[in-house]
Design an enzyme around this catalytic site. Structure first.
Site, short mmCIF file in Angstrom:
data_model
loop_
_atom_site.label_atom_id
_atom_site.label_comp_id
_atom_site.label_asym_id
_atom_site.label_seq_id
_atom_site.Cartn_x
_atom_site.Cartn_y
_atom_site.Cartn_z
N ASN A 28 3.30 -2.12 38.20
CA ASN A 28 4.80 -2.33 37.67
C ASN A 28 4.77 -1.98 36.19
O ASN A 28 4.55 -2.87 35.43
CB ASN A 28 5.39 -3.35 38.08
CG ASN A 28 6.88 -3.48 37.73
OD1 ASN A 28 7.27 -2.82 36.73
ND2 ASN A 28 7.61 -4.69 38.28
N CYS A 43 9.64 -2.99 34.52
CA CYS A 43 10.80 -3.77 34.72
C CYS A 43 11.40 -3.95 33.43
O CYS A 43 10.48 -4.07 32.37
CB CYS A 43 10.17 -5.18 35.16
SG CYS A 43 11.23 -6.48 35.39
N CYS A 67 39.20 21.51 40.05
CA CYS A 67 40.51 21.20 41.13
C CYS A 67 39.89 20.81 42.72
O CYS A 67 40.37 20.08 43.10
CB CYS A 67 41.32 22.59 41.27
SG CYS A 67 40.33 23.98 41.78
#
Length: 486
Positions: free
Chosen positions: A220, A223, A467
């Site tokens: 990791n 984080c 659109c």
């Protein structure tokens, strides 16, 4: 006119649903959940024996806080769809990741959804192929309260902010949990996510993961809300540190090593390259994105802070980073060894997973969707992907990996000599004028609105398709691509 998906999204997805109990013959709640998670083709399986009266009783039992879900209308034609649906129940979703056999590509991401033995065991029983267990460390983790916040659209999360850090369990307890999980579920993939503060800690934790029988170890480096400096995303933003710690771990264990990248950086390929040259076997991406929400209810003793953002809103950002790594000639193996990718970020349906797989991922990790809806979403992830592969005639999931990469080019290489005009289906148009408003104020003033009907002004239209995107009924579609007028 009822949009099935919109009506299904209104469903509260109750536990022990009263509608199913009242129906008696089918699982109405399960059928609605299939529609909600983009698996409508398989909805008939749960209501095939239901009559209109059965569905009406289910609707009358609905406990929605506003108005009951229109169950009878929503599910009335589901039984007839059986003849139009292929039998995909035998379709294999097996795939390898870092040489590890996986029954399907769906994993729990290292997070609050996998913090103890019972949680992961329930996920495995439900059908998840594997887990990246919540990050294990040797630090004293002290969490805040509250620790979560959300940007909501109705009852669902458009985005989710969390301030959790790492596992609060003693690291010895977590490795014992991983050991028992692998012993009791030998066909499932158990991956330890770890974070050290110094090289000795990284090495020790990686070795403990290997000794516990884990299939791989995730590092990791990402984080975003660590209490201590020099950890988490502080490492992931520095290619040299990524290379340094990955190298130490690779020399210390024989199991695959998977660094997890931070999105809080401009070029993820740089730290990914550091991981590559350190010998990493795969890369996980992305972790959460540093963010701010302003909810008073999420304050901690009157204070706020930066913390990680996840959920549907981050998926396009995650796909961008996956694409850039997949297109890199070093990472994708053009000049030698390839490195595998595990995709994370906004995955909620099987179609989300397909997007990541088509850009080169061999598995995907899920967190926020599980926090909202539970481990049960695996049912529609699996059956939806099985149906998709079967309909396309694919024998194996590998055929899908990286399929869309050849279609991505640089902006300078896109076709700028042709265009696609929008086309209005006047039978579906309800005359709301949303397309007209958006084109007038955010487009090219290329729509006239007369007697509550829109009309495309071809001499002004540039084919931007704003659109089509704002139309609430899907009444605006595409025409053929043609050369631009000179």
């Amino acid at each position: 006119m009822m949009h099935k998906y919109e009506e299904a999204v209104r469903c509260l997805l109750c536990e022990d649903a009263p509608c199913t109990k009242a129906c008696g013959k089918g699982d109405v709640a399960r059928a609605i959940r299939a529609i909600r998670f983009d698996n409508e083709k398989n909805t008939w399986r749960w209501v095939a024996g239901c009559t209109d009266d059965d569905l009406l009783r289910a609707e009358q039992a609905c406990i929605h806080y506003d108005q009951p879900i229109r169950i009878k209308e929503l599910l009335a034609d589901c039984a007839s769809a059986k003849e139009q649906t292929v039998d995909a129940t035998q379709q294999s979703l097996g795939i390898t990741f870092c040489g590890i056999a996986c029954e399907n590509p769906f994993f729990l991401a290292s997070s609050a959804v996998c913090t103890n033995y019972d949680m992961v065991a329930r996920a495995f029983e439900a059908g998840w192929a594997g887990v990246f267990y919540k990050t294990i460390c040797k630090q004293d983790i002290r969490e805040v309260s509250p620790r979560f916040d959300a940007v909501k659209k109705g009852t669902t999360f458009a985005g989710f902010r969390n301030m959790e850090q790492l596992s609060e369990n003693p690291y010895q307890v977590d490795f014992d949990i991983l050991r028992r999980l692998k012993q009791n579920y030998p066909t499932k993939v158990v991956i330890a996510s770890i974070m050290g503060q110094f090289e000795e800690e990284w090495i020790e934790l990686a070795k403990l993961a290997e000794e516990a029988g884990c299939d791989a170890v995730e590092l990791n480096f990402s984080c975003p809300q660590m209490r201590l400096a020099g950890m988490g995303s502080d490492i992931g933003q520095d290619p040299e540190l990524v290379n340094f710690y990955t190298s130490y771990v690779k020399r210390s264990v024989k199991i695959p090593v998977i660094p997890k990248m931070t999105p809080n950086i401009t070029q993820m390929t740089r730290p990914a390259m550091g991981a590559y040259f350190a010998g990493a076997d795969a890369i996980s991406a992305i972790n959460t994105i540093k963010s701010v929400t302003m909810s008073k209810e999420a304050e901690v003793s009157g204070k706020q802070t930066l913390s990680g953002y996840s959920g549907q809103a981050v998926k396009p950002i995650a796909l961008r980073f996956i694409l850039e790594m997949s297109m890199d000639p070093v990472i994708n193996g053009t000049h030698g060894r390839a490195i595998e990718l595990s995709g994370i970020g906004g995955i909620e349906t099987w179609r989300d997973a397909v997007d990541f797989i088509q850009l080169g991922c061999r598995n995907v990790q899920v967190c926020t969707a599980v926090m909202q809806y539970g481990y049960r979403i695996i049912d529609d992830l699996v059956s939806g992907l099985q149906t998709y592969l079967t309909e396309r005639g694919f024998e194996k999931l590998d055929d899908l990996v990286g399929e869309q990469l050849p279609n991505f080019v640089r902006p300078s290489d896109l076709d700028r000599d042709t265009m696609v005009y929008p086309k209005v289906d006047h039978e579906r148009c309800i005359g709301c004028g949303r397309c007209y408003i958006s084109c007038m104020d955010g487009g090219h003033q290329a729509i006239a609105f007369e007697e509550r009907q829109p009309r495309i002004i071809g001499t002004k239209c540039v084919g931007c398709h704003l659109c089509r995107l704002v139309c609430p009924t899907g009444a605006i579609g595409l025409t053929k691509r043609i050369p631009k007028k000179r």
